[in-house]
Design a protein around this motif. Structure first.
Motif, PDB file in Angstrom:
ATOM      1  N   SER A  66       0.817  -1.216   0.000  1.00  0.00           N
ATOM      2  CA  SER A  66       0.000   0.000   0.000  1.00  0.00           C
ATOM      3  C   SER A  66       0.855   1.272   0.000  1.00  0.00           C
ATOM      4  O   SER A  66       0.316   2.374  -0.066  1.00  0.00           O
ATOM      5  N   LYS A 122       0.604   4.708  -2.141  1.00  0.00           N
ATOM      6  CA  LYS A 122      -0.357   5.767  -1.810  1.00  0.00           C
ATOM      7  C   LYS A 122       0.374   7.024  -1.326  1.00  0.00           C
ATOM      8  O   LYS A 122      -0.073   8.149  -1.601  1.00  0.00           O
ATOM      9  N   PHE A 148      -7.698  12.872  -7.029  1.00  0.00           N
ATOM     10  CA  PHE A 148      -7.359  11.450  -7.068  1.00  0.00           C
ATOM     11  C   PHE A 148      -7.287  10.867  -5.652  1.00  0.00           C
ATOM     12  O   PHE A 148      -7.754   9.757  -5.397  1.00  0.00           O
ATOM     13  N   ALA A 149      -6.676  11.604  -4.738  1.00  0.00           N
ATOM     14  CA  ALA A 149      -6.561  11.127  -3.354  1.00  0.00           C
ATOM     15  C   ALA A 149      -7.943  10.970  -2.721  1.00  0.00           C
ATOM     16  O   ALA A 149      -8.167  10.050  -1.924  1.00  0.00           O
ATOM     17  N   SER A 205     -10.761  10.184  -4.359  1.00  0.00           N
ATOM     18  CA  SER A 205     -11.374   8.975  -4.914  1.00  0.00           C
ATOM     19  C   SER A 205     -10.751   7.717  -4.311  1.00  0.00           C
ATOM     20  O   SER A 205     -11.445   6.738  -4.024  1.00  0.00           O
ATOM     21  N   SER A 206      -9.439   7.738  -4.077  1.00  0.00           N
ATOM     22  CA  SER A 206      -8.767   6.595  -3.454  1.00  0.00           C
ATOM     23  C   SER A 206      -9.237   6.388  -2.022  1.00  0.00           C
ATOM     24  O   SER A 206      -9.464   5.254  -1.581  1.00  0.00           O
ATOM     25  N   SER A 224     -11.292   3.065  -0.426  1.00  0.00           N
ATOM     26  CA  SER A 224     -10.777   2.264   0.696  1.00  0.00           C
ATOM     27  C   SER A 224     -11.895   1.796   1.623  1.00  0.00           C
ATOM     28  O   SER A 224     -11.771   0.752   2.267  1.00  0.00           O
ATOM     29  N   LYS A 278     -10.842  -1.416  -7.391  1.00  0.00           N
ATOM     30  CA  LYS A 278      -9.829  -0.600  -6.728  1.00  0.00           C
ATOM     31  C   LYS A 278      -8.456  -0.740  -7.388  1.00  0.00           C
ATOM     32  O   LYS A 278      -7.686   0.223  -7.435  1.00  0.00           O
ATOM     33  N   LEU A 301      -8.447   1.528 -10.333  1.00  0.00           N
ATOM     34  CA  LEU A 301      -8.448   2.907  -9.852  1.00  0.00           C
ATOM     35  C   LEU A 301      -7.049   3.326  -9.420  1.00  0.00           C
ATOM     36  O   LEU A 301      -6.558   4.395  -9.803  1.00  0.00           O
ATOM     37  N   HIS A 302      -6.385   2.480  -8.639  1.00  0.00           N
ATOM     38  CA  HIS A 302      -5.062   2.829  -8.144  1.00  0.00           C
ATOM     39  C   HIS A 302      -4.011   2.805  -9.248  1.00  0.00           C
ATOM     40  O   HIS A 302      -3.086   3.630  -9.254  1.00  0.00           O
ATOM     41  N   ILE A 316      -4.436   6.115 -10.944  1.00  0.00           N
ATOM     42  CA  ILE A 316      -3.919   7.217 -10.125  1.00  0.00           C
ATOM     43  C   ILE A 316      -2.392   7.212 -10.117  1.00  0.00           C
ATOM     44  O   ILE A 316      -1.747   8.211 -10.478  1.00  0.00           O
ATOM     45  N   TRP A 317      -1.825   6.095  -9.695  1.00  0.00           N
ATOM     46  CA  TRP A 317      -0.375   6.038  -9.525  1.00  0.00           C
ATOM     47  C   TRP A 317       0.348   6.114 -10.867  1.00  0.00           C
ATOM     48  O   TRP A 317       1.359   6.806 -10.992  1.00  0.00           O
TER      49      TRP A 317
END
Length: 320
Positions: free
Chosen positions: A24, A27, A196-197, A199-200, A204, A293, A296-297, A300-301
């Motif tokens: 993780s 993040k 983005f943060a 939505s993350s 979660s 997820k 999604l990640h 984002i990343w």
């Protein structure tokens, strides 16, 4: 081999790696890289030492957050393990991977080391607000799970994560190199990072909905419902896609056209799967939630890393 058998075979090092939830870490490491790259790019005297100390600060902050969050969530983690013994991975304290005392001590020590690193950074860079920034980071993340605020139990956890991870952390790492000299490119992408943060953070809460409700948490999923939260996440992702198109148009002079095309298709690829798995990611549908997820990640990343690498490549070309 069952998860319980795997835990039983872990040595001490493997237990700590498991407790620290290394998978993780992007993040926080991605916002670190984002802020560092843009600060490095704009700095007249870029410093690898600052980047290395900034990485150390972030890693210690990660340990502080992950460990103390586990300590604060013993109750809800225990509830989830009882509710879903076969669908939920072992939890550090409820499954006795490590004792709560060792988790508490290690978490406090990690927080202390992050502040110590900030002190070294302030002395090295001679920037006045680094130590203050570090204390704010510690307080923000403490307010997430720990008394007396425990905003993650009172409907404010997602907003706090949005501010801390998406805004404050990259801003802090940019500041290490350049102080308060923010340009329009960085500020525009800081908005994208913040959304983005958010939505993350919302995502979660999807897999913890039932245990959070029984444990007394008031997350967005609990307050507004699983379906509404997924709608917000999907809308945020699409808004960020539109913002990236605007960004590509406004700052076309510094962004290679080939990279713009790649990022556009990278966005669309993951948006397709996010929207595909969204209707199935209902309460307790852990497999669909994981796929949802994961995409999604990766979106984002991956997109933030691509833009950060682009700034470094631009810097290298300029230097040559």
């Amino acid at each position: 081999m069952s998860s319980e058998e795997k835990v039983a075979k872990m040595n001490a090092f493997e237990k700590w790696i498991y407790a620290l939830k290394v998978k993780s870490w992007p993040k926080l490491l991605v916002p670190f890289f984002f802020g560092q790259c843009f600060g490095y790019y704009h700095s007249p005297l870029p410093s690898f030492t600052i980047a290395l100390l900034g990485l150390s600060f972030t890693v210690f902050l990660l340990g502080y957050i992950v460990l103390l969050n586990d300590y604060a969530d013993i109750n809800v983690d225990t509830i989830k393990r009882k509710l879903f013994p076969n669908d939920c991975s072992p939890k550090t304290i409820p499954d006795q991977i490590l004792s709560k005392q060792s988790i508490l001590v290690a978490g406090i020590m990690s927080g202390f080391l992050s502040i110590l690193t900030a002190f070294i950074l302030e002395d090295y860079t001679e920037r006045s607000f680094i130590l203050f920034f570090s204390f704010v980071c510690i307080i923000v993340f403490a307010a997430y799970s720990l008394p007396p605020f425990r905003l993650n139990y009172r409907g404010g956890g997602e907003l706090l994560e949005m501010i801390g991870v998406g805004f404050m952390l990259p801003l802090f790492h940019f500041y290490l190199h350049l102080g308060f000299h923010f340009d329009s490119v960085f500020m525009f992408l800081l908005l994208v990072s913040t959304l983005f943060a958010f939505s993350s953070a919302l995502a979660s809460g999807l897999s913890d909905e039932e245990s959070d409700r029984l444990g007394g948490k008031s997350t967005f999923v609990i307050l507004f419902g699983n379906a509404n939260v997924r709608t917000i996440i999907n809308a945020t992702v699409i808004i960020n896609y539109l913002l990236m198109l605007v960004f590509s148009f406004l700052f076309c002079a510094i962004i290679p056209f080939a990279l713009v095309i790649f990022i556009v298709f990278y966005f669309l690829y993951h948006i397709y799967f996010i929207l595909k798995f969204s209707p199935s990611a209902v309460t307790n549908a852990f497999s669909a939630q994981k796929e949802y997820k994961d995409h999604l990640h990766k979106l984002i990343w991956g997109s933030i890393l691509l833009l950060s690498f682009m700034m470094n490549l631009t810097y290298l070309n300029r230097a040559i």
